[in-house]
Design a protein around this motif. Structure first.
Motif, mmCIF file in Angstrom:
data_model
loop_
_atom_site.group_PDB
_atom_site.id
_atom_site.type_symbol
_atom_site.label_atom_id
_atom_site.label_comp_id
_atom_site.label_asym_id
_atom_site.label_seq_id
_atom_site.Cartn_x
_atom_site.Cartn_y
_atom_site.Cartn_z
ATOM 1 N N SER A 63 3.277 12.071 -2.891
ATOM 2 C CA SER A 63 2.423 10.960 -3.282
ATOM 3 C C SER A 63 2.477 10.681 -4.779
ATOM 4 C CB SER A 63 0.990 11.275 -2.870
ATOM 5 O OG SER A 63 0.117 10.524 -3.654
ATOM 6 N N LEU A 77 0.827 -1.202 0.000
ATOM 7 C CA LEU A 77 0.000 0.000 0.000
ATOM 8 C C LEU A 77 0.864 1.256 0.000
ATOM 9 C CD1 LEU A 77 -3.181 -0.219 2.098
ATOM 10 C CD2 LEU A 77 -2.462 1.857 0.992
ATOM 11 N N LEU A 78 1.923 1.200 0.796
ATOM 12 C CA LEU A 78 2.834 2.337 0.883
ATOM 13 C C LEU A 78 3.517 2.556 -0.456
ATOM 14 C CD1 LEU A 78 3.247 4.062 3.286
ATOM 15 C CD2 LEU A 78 5.187 2.682 3.967
ATOM 16 N N THR A 130 1.007 4.175 -2.934
ATOM 17 C CA THR A 130 0.611 5.561 -2.714
ATOM 18 C C THR A 130 1.821 6.487 -2.588
ATOM 19 O OG1 THR A 130 0.587 5.181 -0.359
ATOM 20 C CG2 THR A 130 -1.509 4.969 -1.496
ATOM 21 N N ALA A 169 -4.489 0.597 -4.712
ATOM 22 C CA ALA A 169 -4.054 0.662 -3.306
ATOM 23 C C ALA A 169 -5.198 0.178 -2.415
ATOM 24 C CB ALA A 169 -3.644 2.077 -2.936
ATOM 25 N N SER A 213 -1.555 6.583 2.652
ATOM 26 C CA SER A 213 -1.783 5.160 2.881
ATOM 27 C C SER A 213 -2.571 4.964 4.180
ATOM 28 C CB SER A 213 -0.489 4.364 2.829
ATOM 29 O OG SER A 213 0.180 4.408 4.040
#
Ligand code: ARG
Length: 506
Positions: free
Chosen positions: A235, A75-76, A79, A245, A85
């Protein structure tokens, strides 16, 4: 002798339900399948034994699995920002909560254990209902199994390669071994499978507790550096990027609708179903928030995105000589989840083939062990193929894309039934704005990634769904069967020692 299979089928029909009760420590649905306490005169009604506490336990137990140990890095990465995130993690929790509340209306309105299958049948008729059972047995359940086993493998291998990238072939091999082991457990005995489940569920709570306490300790020492740079500006998120994400985050929350597979077994469902959801899902959301904060209390963003198994890196930084505890807890937790997933998949397959939606052989049961072996083997084969050809990331995209088509469909079913069945009893009525919101979000989740970055996974998923229609018309609607199928069925019956469950052994 003395085995009455009608009693058995009632409990097998509970699909997810049987395994749902699995997570809930004290119940032992396995007994029924083994025919020991099946009540011959009461084939349909299952005991109402899920109260508020077990309802919450069941939600928490199915939702927490592999995701929180693999998704945070992904996820990190997708994004590129701690702040975004974190917002996505929380939104995933909210979306799951809203979705589950809408499901509570569906589940109390139609208490059939078939869940989505039953709602689609009521709202749209046969073909969409068939498509659901087709896709969930062929795609959704096996891909869940594959993702969880791959996560297991990452954690099982990581301690031995000490933070280098483990060879991909090795990870896949271990994942396949995991599938085979779980298949063996589930084919061997239903009781063994339920026991494995109950014992292993505790492990995931231990893993979460270690991470949260470790993180709190670091924060108290003042290690808040990585949390103070939300990086909104850096981002990399585009609209499609945000949707994928979400896929990564939503995987960790998947299972939020699982109580709907056991509505028949819930005491006072109009009260306990929504209450379990309102308590259970925010509880999981809170756990996930704390775990994410803890990871960042110990690691930097780049350390997190580079890590193959983020909880192992966490353990290595924090636990010193006890670092082995982390991969051990995660492997046990994921093994338990995979076991529960196959257990459910076996029942789902069993129920679908008895409806005539899949090959007959898949609804047969082993003559001595009473386990639905053909269905289990079938699922394991598909899951193995997915492990060999996919990666965790691509399988999560593939899974979430497909799953959210059907979650959106369930919202549509609710909205349609408010119009077509306005007077049907609705013990719990959700504010109508909620299914509209979830429907809108699911449409976005399904469409945005395709527009942003078309990938093969989405095409495969669409092909599977449409393929279902091609099968539906001749084989289900018109009832044709392939000419040589009988011979194959007989052969497989002899090899696997399985029989149709309509047989009465008396
Ligand atoms: N959320 C779980 C995990 O993070 C996956 C649940 C799979 N879905 C299910 N209905 N069992 O591993």
């Amino acid at each position: 002798g003395g085995l009455v299979w009608r009693g058995c089928s009632a409990s097998c029909d509970a699909e997810d339900g049987t395994a749902g009760t699995l997570t809930d420590g004290n119940a032992n649905p396995g007994d029924k399948l083994e025919g020991t306490d099946a009540a011959p005169d009461d084939p349909v009604h299952l005991k109402r034994r899920v109260g508020l506490f077990s309802g919450v336990a069941l939600i928490v137990g199915t939702m927490i699995g592999s995701g929180i140990f693999v998704s945070p890095s992904g996820l990190l990465e997708r994004t590129g920002s701690v702040g975004i995130s974190f917002i996505i993690w929380m939104s995933c929790g909210l979306l799951s909560l809203l979705g589950a509340l809408a499901y509570a209306e569906l589940g109390t309105m139609n208490t059939s254990s078939g869940a989505e299958y039953a709602y689609f049948m009521d709202a749209f008729g046969g073909p969409p209902a068939f498509l659901f059972s087709w896709v969930s047995t062929l795609v959704l359940k096996p891909s869940q199994m594959a993702i969880i086993c791959l996560s297991f493998a990452k954690y099982a291998v990581e301690p031995f390669v000490s933070e280098c990238e483990p060879p991909e072939g090795l990870v896949k091999l271990v994942a396949v071994i995991c599938i085979v082991m779980i298949l063996a457990v589930n084919c061997y005995s239903v009781n063994l499978a339920t026991n494995v489940q109950n014992i292993f569920t505790a492990a995931k709570l231990v893993a979460i507790a270690i991470i949260v306490c470790g993180g709190a300790y670091k924060l108290i020492l003042g290690n808040t550096r990585h949390l103070q740079e939300p990086n909104f500006a850096s981002s990399t998120a585009t609209l499609g990027n945000i949707a994928t994400a979400f896929y990564t985050g939503l995987w960790a929350y998947d299972g939020w609708n699982n109580l709907n597979y056991v509505t028949e077994e819930i005491k006072n469902p109009s009260k306990n179903l929504p209450m379990s959801i309102i308590i259970g899902i925010p509880l999981v959301t809170l756990c996930y928030a704390l775990v994410n904060v803890s990871y960042l209390a110990v690691m930097s963003v780049s350390e997190m995105t580079d890590s193959e198994a983020v909880a192992v890196t966490f353990g290595n930084r924090l636990l010193g000589p006890m670092a082995w505890l982390m991969p051990l807890a995660v492997t046990i937790s994921t093994f338990g989840s995979a076991n529960g997933t196959l257990f459910v998949a076996g029942r789902l397959c069993f129920a679908a083939s008895r409806e005539g939606h899949l090959l007959d052989i898949l609804s047969y049961v082993h003559v001595r062990r009473f386990t639905p072996a053909p269905g289990l083997i079938f699922h394991s084969l598909i899951a193995t193929a997915m492990v060999l050809y996919g990666t965790i990331g691509s399988l999560i995209d593939f899974f979430s894309f497909t799953a959210w088509i059907f979650y959106g469909g369930a919202m549509l079913a609710l909205i349609v039934m408010r119009r077509t069945k306005p007077h049907a009893p609705r013990p719990y009525k959700v504010p109508i704005i909620i299914p509209y919101i979830v429907l809108l979000v699911s449409a976005y989740l399904v469409v945005a990634p395709i527009i942003d970055l078309p990938q093969w996974e989405y095409l495969y998923a669409a092909a599977f769904i449409l393929g279902g229609l091609v099968v539906y018309v001749p084989f289900v609607k018109w009832g044709y069967s392939l000419p040589f199928m009988d011979k194959i069925t007989v052969l497989l019956q002899m090899v696997l020692e399985v029989v149709p469950t309509s047989t009465t052994f008396e």
